[in-house]
Design an enzyme around this catalytic site. Structure first.
Site, short mmCIF file in Angstrom:
data_model
loop_
_atom_site.label_atom_id
_atom_site.label_comp_id
_atom_site.label_asym_id
_atom_site.label_seq_id
_atom_site.Cartn_x
_atom_site.Cartn_y
_atom_site.Cartn_z
N GLU A 1 4.77 -6.63 7.13
CA GLU A 1 4.46 -5.58 8.06
C GLU A 1 4.92 -5.12 9.49
OE1 GLU A 1 2.52 -7.58 6.49
OE2 GLU A 1 1.14 -6.35 4.94
N GLY B 1 0.83 -1.23 -0.06
CA GLY B 1 -0.06 0.31 -0.01
C GLY B 1 0.80 1.15 0.10
N ASP C 1 -2.37 -7.29 7.49
CA ASP C 1 -3.71 -6.86 7.08
C ASP C 1 -4.29 -7.18 5.87
OD1 ASP C 1 -2.21 -5.01 5.58
OD2 ASP C 1 -3.39 -3.29 6.14
C1 QUE Z 1 7.37 -3.58 5.22
C2 QUE Z 1 5.90 -3.27 4.52
C3 QUE Z 1 5.79 -2.63 3.37
C4 QUE Z 1 7.33 -2.18 2.81
C5 QUE Z 1 8.31 -2.65 3.33
C6 QUE Z 1 8.44 -3.27 4.42
C7 QUE Z 1 4.65 -2.29 2.60
C8 QUE Z 1 4.85 -1.67 1.38
C9 QUE Z 1 5.94 -1.20 0.72
C10 QUE Z 1 6.11 -0.34 -0.39
C11 QUE Z 1 7.02 -0.74 -1.17
C12 QUE Z 1 7.35 -0.14 -2.53
C13 QUE Z 1 6.67 1.23 -2.68
C14 QUE Z 1 5.88 1.70 -1.56
C15 QUE Z 1 5.56 1.04 -0.37
O1 QUE Z 1 7.18 -1.36 1.56
O2 QUE Z 1 3.79 -2.40 3.39
O3 QUE Z 1 5.16 2.74 -1.78
O4 QUE Z 1 6.72 1.87 -3.66
O5 QUE Z 1 3.56 -0.81 0.85
O6 QUE Z 1 9.63 -3.57 5.11
O7 QUE Z 1 4.86 -3.50 5.09
#
Ligand code: QUE
Length: 339
Positions: free
Chosen positions: A143, A71, A151
């Protein structure tokens, strides 16, 4: 794409023969879901639901590296720092409603996963009828590293994986390759990357029966050597029990797993453990409702903004958690957060 859509649309919904095709199209962000994408995808699914010309929906990620990395957590952190709880609520409520709509979709829903699929990406795939992965698939629920919790229906899905695999994946964020995801039950079919384009064409030409025709037996489960230890160590009644069992287990895998659990947010390990255990007894709808309630408390906890800072904003990967250790987490406070 219709003429009214901008060339930069981050969700591209098209009809291809008797298929509705959704392309997650934010490749620079590994197709991470923002609120506009959630709304556009929800609208496409709603439009095709009762359209007799659409027999199935196929979802893919653009750019060749990711299905969907999660997300738009950076935006959620910004809202949390501003105290904009309404914006946080809108994001998670609409994301989880989309997860439920996928689960309840009356037509075949097929995710073609040929790269990174984490967090929110799991929520866009695992509730669908078919989750096709190649050897390039990379699956995780990471997460606890950002002090959220697994989630998007993760609290429903993880306790339904074999043995204690889901608790292990949800607490540690351990990664699965494509074949592993099939063995775990997160994906349903293994199709080599080299055949994915031909599979898409065959689904458009012949329907979703093509998936079975293209599927191959996946390579062996790389976690097979640890499966018994995972069940022994993660089948405990408490996080303290998990830590004690890992310590007693000994060996390289247990040491690595302990190190991971000591690196991620201590509070998040505690509330994620409780949420995954609770989800075992809930329907997906009820689990998503419980998850939405938990987001309200979790995004107010200082570890959330700090975890996103360390992993996604500054990328120093050195979060300063408060409290700093699992032993210092107040169990009563965690219980109150779960309600
Ligand atoms: C843990 C996470 C997430 C994560 C890295 C973690 C996560 C998530 C993203 C993410 C990755 C690339 C993106 C971005 C978000 O990385 O939930 O906007 O461009 O969305 O270690 O839970």
């Amino acid at each position: 794409m219709t003429a009214t859509e901008p060339a930069t649309a981050s969700v591209i919904a098209t009809r291809q023969g008797r298929i509705g095709h959704i392309l997650l199209n934010r490749p620079k962000a590994l197709n991470a879901l923002d609120l506009r994408m959630i709304r556009d995808m929800s609208a496409a699914l709603a439009a095709w639901r009762d359209d007799p010309g659409v027999h199935a929906v196929v979802v893919e990620g653009a750019g060749g590296r990711a299905f969907c990395a999660g997300g738009d957590i950076r935006a959620i952190r910004a809202y949390a720092l501003e105290g904009d709880t309404a914006a946080i609520e809108a994001f998670f409520a609409e994301e989880y409603a989309l997860n439920a709509a996928i689960d309840e979709y009356p037509k075949p829903y097929v995710a073609l996963i040929d790269g990174v699929c984490m967090g929110g990406g799991i929520g866009l795939s695992v509730h669908g009828h078919m989750r096709v992965t190649s050897e390039a698939g990379m699956f995780a629920m990471p997460e606890t590293a950002i002090a959220l919790f697994p989630d998007v229906g993760g609290t429903f899905m993880l306790p339904r994986l074999p043995g204690q695999l889901g608790m292990y994946l949800g607490l540690t964020g351990a990664r699965l390759n494509g074949a592993d995801a099939v063995h775990a039950g997160i994906a349903t079919h293994f199709v080599p990357k080299a055949d994915m384009e031909a599979l898409r064409a065959a689904i458009i030409a012949d329907g979703v029966a093509a998936v079975g025709a293209f599927a191959q037996t996946p390579p062996a489960f790389t976690m097979a050597p640890q499966r018994a230890a995972i069940d022994r160590c993660f089948g405990q009644d408490s996080v303290a029990g998990v830590l004690a069992a890992l310590t007693a287990e000994g060996g390289a895998w247990a040491a690595e797993t302990l190190a991971t659990l000591r690196h991620v947010s201590p509070s998040s390990v505690m509330w994620s453990f409780a949420a995954i255990r609770r989800g075992a007894g809930l329907s997906l709808r009820d689990a998503l409702a419980a998850e939405l309630r938990l987001t309200r408390a979790v995004t107010k906890h200082p570890d959330f903004a700090e975890g996103v800072r360390a992993m996604l904003v500054d990328k120093d990967r050195h979060p300063h958690w408060s409290p700093a250790t699992l032993e210092a987490v107040d169990a009563a406070a965690i219980g109150a957060m779960l309600g």
